[in-house]
Enzyme design. Sequence first.
Site, PDB file in Angstrom:
ATOM      1  N   GLY A 137       0.794  -1.214   0.000  1.00 55.97           N
ATOM      2  CA  GLY A 137       0.000   0.000   0.000  1.00 55.97           C
ATOM      3  C   GLY A 137       0.825   1.262   0.000  1.00 55.97           C
ATOM      4  N   CYS A 138       0.273   2.308   0.623  1.00 62.93           N
ATOM      5  CA  CYS A 138       0.822   3.663   0.480  1.00 62.93           C
ATOM      6  C   CYS A 138       2.218   3.823   1.067  1.00 62.93           C
ATOM      7  CB  CYS A 138      -0.120   4.671   1.126  1.00 62.93           C
ATOM      8  SG  CYS A 138      -1.702   4.871   0.268  1.00 62.93           S
ATOM      9  N   PHE A 139       2.601   2.994   2.048  1.00 65.32           N
ATOM     10  CA  PHE A 139       3.903   3.179   2.670  1.00 65.32           C
ATOM     11  C   PHE A 139       5.003   2.352   2.016  1.00 65.32           C
ATOM     12  CE2 PHE A 139       2.171  -0.467   4.972  1.00 65.32           C
ATOM     13  CZ  PHE A 139       3.265  -1.321   5.087  1.00 65.32           C
ATOM     14  N   PHE A 339       2.331   6.165   5.479  1.00 65.75           N
ATOM     15  CA  PHE A 339       1.425   5.391   6.313  1.00 65.75           C
ATOM     16  C   PHE A 339       0.597   4.462   5.433  1.00 65.75           C
ATOM     17  CE2 PHE A 339       1.475   9.982   6.887  1.00 65.75           C
ATOM     18  CZ  PHE A 339       2.332  10.087   7.979  1.00 65.75           C
TER      19      PHE A 339
END
Length: 357
Positions: A137-139, A339
């Site tokens: 994901g985003c991290f 995050f």
Amino acid sequence: MVRATVTGTGAALPPVTEQQLLWDRYFSDHFAGSRIARRVFSEAGVRRRHTVVDPLVEDPSGWSTGRRMRRYAQEAPALAHRAAEAALADAGLAAEELGLLTVASCTGYSTPGLDIGLAASLGLRPDTQRLLVGHMGCFAALPALGSTADFVAARGRPALLVCVELTSLHVQPPTRDPQQVVSHALFSDAAAALVVQPPAVDLGGLELVDIAALTDSGSSGHMTWDVTDLGFRMGLSPRVPEVLAKHVRPVTEELLARHGLDIPDVRSWAVHPGGPRILDTVEEQLALPPEALAASRAVLAEHGNCSSPTVLLVLREVVRRPGPGEAPAPGTPVVAMAFGPGLTLYAALFRVRPGAG
């Protein structure tokens, strides 16, 4: 201490579309004219987004997962290639000099994978090692960078990190679920790349000093990315900023303290713009001045939340345009932060080397 330096950055973006146009001509009907959805879109902090699949031209909300994955296989390689070439050019490095290619993505899958296709299109040597980081994901960019830098430090050879996400493939069927409204108001497509090399006297760049991580597994249900028959569906709880507020200061202080630093010593911040509330939470908890996260807010406004490439886009913005026209001075500490699912917080500490900017 990690001994590796980011010496080149690159980005590639699909065609752009205006947030208001997306609402007026597609999402307004998609969310049945909901006043709540309208407000979410207008307050998302996004002015423009990039999409490989423009819902004004073709509506992907009813596509099967298989069809979405086929489109990913068509679109992602070229975007990743463009970002990689830009980073190599920025570093003044030839592709055949690379010892490792790391690719991070969570929005599509195929085998042979994106890493194999990218190695071929760039003309990497057959003995180049590859690492594929998926579904973080985003991290994902920061743990991927950590592993890439470890290779560089251990082997003394350059490496390339490429993050590519095509969130526009995963527009979900019409729903009144507020979590879907939020995710559809924020997410965008992009690729970003970094070249990482062993430190050398004649190389500027950002020296990676250390990386910290924290996962609050008790909050794992607050952010999810589920594979369904109709693409990947995001779950995004409104409690994410609340959980982040508990952890962001202790993690940041511990990372900095290991190197004799404190929060006021950091003048350049590259914080993943997961959304306006995320940035507000970081700013409040770290007691940062409003201008500290200007680059994060600018990236959110101009590009949306592009998942894993986003923090790299912010880092690039920080280094190239950190303030009123001046690059960070040599020795300046820079902190990147992202995050994602877990809930997970990653932070990386860099120092500006002479010659950077």
